[in-house]
Design a protein around this motif. Structure first.
Motif, PDB file in Angstrom:
ATOM      1  N   TYR A  35      -8.548  46.456  31.945  1.00  0.00           N
ATOM      2  CA  TYR A  35      -8.677  44.691  32.215  1.00  0.00           C
ATOM      3  C   TYR A  35      -7.102  44.878  32.553  1.00  0.00           C
ATOM      4  CZ  TYR A  35     -13.365  43.701  32.784  1.00  0.00           C
ATOM      5  OH  TYR A  35     -14.560  43.439  33.143  1.00  0.00           O
ATOM      6  N   LEU A  36      -6.337  44.386  33.487  1.00  0.00           N
ATOM      7  CA  LEU A  36      -5.135  44.566  34.019  1.00  0.00           C
ATOM      8  C   LEU A  36      -5.045  43.003  33.847  1.00  0.00           C
ATOM      9  CD1 LEU A  36      -1.916  44.696  32.814  1.00  0.00           C
ATOM     10  CD2 LEU A  36      -2.094  45.698  35.550  1.00  0.00           C
ATOM     11  N   ASP A  37      -4.444  42.012  32.913  1.00  0.00           N
ATOM     12  CA  ASP A  37      -4.516  40.352  33.724  1.00  0.00           C
ATOM     13  C   ASP A  37      -5.650  39.927  33.787  1.00  0.00           C
ATOM     14  OD1 ASP A  37      -1.119  40.086  33.523  1.00  0.00           O
ATOM     15  OD2 ASP A  37      -1.182  41.456  35.156  1.00  0.00           O
ATOM     16  N   ASN A  38      -6.144  39.855  33.030  1.00  0.00           N
ATOM     17  CA  ASN A  38      -8.311  40.032  33.174  1.00  0.00           C
ATOM     18  C   ASN A  38      -8.646  40.101  34.912  1.00  0.00           C
ATOM     19  OD1 ASN A  38      -7.777  38.142  30.982  1.00  0.00           O
ATOM     20  ND2 ASN A  38      -6.619  37.198  31.678  1.00  0.00           N
ATOM     21  N   ALA A  39      -7.687  41.036  34.869  1.00  0.00           N
ATOM     22  CA  ALA A  39      -9.066  41.709  36.526  1.00  0.00           C
ATOM     23  C   ALA A  39      -8.794  43.065  36.165  1.00  0.00           C
ATOM     24  CB  ALA A  39      -7.797  41.505  37.505  1.00  0.00           C
ATOM     25  N   PRO A  40     -10.304  43.612  36.393  1.00  0.00           N
ATOM     26  CA  PRO A  40     -10.427  45.044  35.761  1.00  0.00           C
ATOM     27  C   PRO A  40      -9.727  46.287  36.933  1.00  0.00           C
ATOM     28  CG  PRO A  40     -12.408  43.683  37.280  1.00  0.00           C
ATOM     29  CD  PRO A  40     -11.465  42.504  36.605  1.00  0.00           C
ATOM     30  N   LEU A  41      -9.155  47.175  36.516  1.00  0.00           N
ATOM     31  CA  LEU A  41      -8.566  47.861  37.195  1.00  0.00           C
ATOM     32  C   LEU A  41      -9.288  48.458  37.817  1.00  0.00           C
ATOM     33  CD1 LEU A  41      -5.931  49.588  34.632  1.00  0.00           C
ATOM     34  CD2 LEU A  41      -5.437  47.726  36.913  1.00  0.00           C
ATOM     35  N   PRO A  42      -8.545  49.169  39.533  1.00  0.00           N
ATOM     36  CA  PRO A  42      -9.892  50.372  39.957  1.00  0.00           C
ATOM     37  C   PRO A  42      -9.973  51.660  39.010  1.00  0.00           C
ATOM     38  CG  PRO A  42      -7.686  50.410  40.508  1.00  0.00           C
ATOM     39  CD  PRO A  42      -8.167  49.551  40.218  1.00  0.00           C
ATOM     40  N   VAL A  43     -11.095  52.258  39.175  1.00  0.00           N
ATOM     41  CA  VAL A  43     -11.272  53.463  38.450  1.00  0.00           C
ATOM     42  C   VAL A  43     -10.149  55.011  38.442  1.00  0.00           C
ATOM     43  CG1 VAL A  43     -12.926  55.522  38.821  1.00  0.00           C
ATOM     44  CG2 VAL A  43     -13.274  53.931  39.010  1.00  0.00           C
ATOM     45  N   GLU A  44      -9.226  54.249  39.233  1.00  0.00           N
ATOM     46  CA  GLU A  44      -8.721  55.521  39.608  1.00  0.00           C
ATOM     47  C   GLU A  44      -7.110  54.593  39.397  1.00  0.00           C
ATOM     48  OE1 GLU A  44      -8.545  53.210  43.244  1.00  0.00           O
ATOM     49  OE2 GLU A  44      -9.049  53.598  42.094  1.00  0.00           O
ATOM     50  N   GLY A  45      -7.228  53.134  37.967  1.00  0.00           N
ATOM     51  CA  GLY A  45      -6.244  52.471  37.789  1.00  0.00           C
ATOM     52  C   GLY A  45      -4.951  52.337  38.899  1.00  0.00           C
ATOM     53  N   TYR A  46      -4.081  51.643  37.964  1.00  0.00           N
ATOM     54  CA  TYR A  46      -2.701  51.450  39.273  1.00  0.00           C
ATOM     55  C   TYR A  46      -1.968  51.997  39.054  1.00  0.00           C
ATOM     56  CZ  TYR A  46       1.652  48.654  39.784  1.00  0.00           C
ATOM     57  OH  TYR A  46       2.518  47.885  40.231  1.00  0.00           O
ATOM     58  N   GLN A  47      -1.878  52.844  40.515  1.00  0.00           N
ATOM     59  CA  GLN A  47      -0.939  52.910  41.349  1.00  0.00           C
ATOM     60  C   GLN A  47       0.337  53.112  41.517  1.00  0.00           C
ATOM     61  OE1 GLN A  47      -2.903  56.352  42.665  1.00  0.00           O
ATOM     62  NE2 GLN A  47      -3.914  54.990  41.504  1.00  0.00           N
TER      63      GLN A  47
END
Length: 212
Positions: A197-209
């Motif tokens: 989680y980043l800033d309380n939002a789940p990151l996508p499977v591939e993460g932050y791009q």
């Protein structure tokens, strides 16, 4: 207050240097650097920066379990709030990874889940991939399999060799690893039930791009 961070290495420590150079900016205090190899150049990098170092030589232990126990003792003695693996070339036991789950990060030279393990640049070239890159992820029991935090793609040129492609990947590694450490130190990044989680939002499977 800066987050006490322990970095574990096996080699030259270029990602360690990137973290040393930006430690104040990203809110971490590198309270120790540990290597399993006495010859690791990263130990010299740390010593030059006035950082405490320790050698835990895996060859001095009868089993993976006893080595990991000694490594844990050393980490805990350095009061680590965050553990960063930076070119640490050992497979860790499940007991060890569970002990630090949610506060241990690793960087891998591929766009995971592609090319877990070794020789990632060669494998990308042999496959004719147009894109390669690096991934920062949480460490879990699964080798190179924890939740992805951030990925940085790099374009593969027909003229690339393993060496030139590795250089491209190293360049982005030195940008994204300090960024992931900063997010964790600021309390913005966490692992919950296997999801990053980043800033309380789940990151996508591939993460932050990440892109320059």
């Amino acid at each position: 207050m800066a987050m006490k961070t322990v970095v574990i290495i096996s080699g030259s420590g270029s990602n360690l240097q990137a973290l040393i150079d930006r430690a104040n900016e990203i809110g971490i205090e590198i309270s120790g650097v540990i290597s399993n190899r006495e010859e690791a150049f990263g130990l010299q990098r740390a010593q030059r920066a006035g950082i405490t170092t320790a050698l835990v030589d895996h060859r001095q232990f009868e089993s993976r379990e006893t080595f990991d126990a000694a490594l844990s003792e050393t980490i805990d003695g350095m009061q680590a709030q965050l553990v960063i693996l930076a070119g640490f070339m050992r497979i860790l036991t499940p007991e060890f990874t569970r002990r630090y789950e949610g506060r241990m990060l690793n960087i891998h030279p591929s766009l995971l889940p592609k090319y877990r393990g070794l020789h990632t640049h060669r494998r990308a070239l042999e496959a004719g991939d147009e894109w390669h890159g690096a991934t920062v992820h949480f460490v879990t029991e699964e080798l190179d399999g924890g939740a992805t935090i951030i990925q940085a793609p790099v374009a593969v040129s027909s003229a690339d060799s393993e060496e030139t492609l590795a250089a491209k990947v190293h360049a982005v590694e030195h940008r994204i690893y300090p960024l992931a450490a900063q997010w964790f130190a600021e309390g913005r990044l966490r692992l919950e039930q296997g999801v990053a989680y980043l800033d309380n939002a789940p990151l996508p499977v591939e993460g932050y791009q990440y892109h320059d």
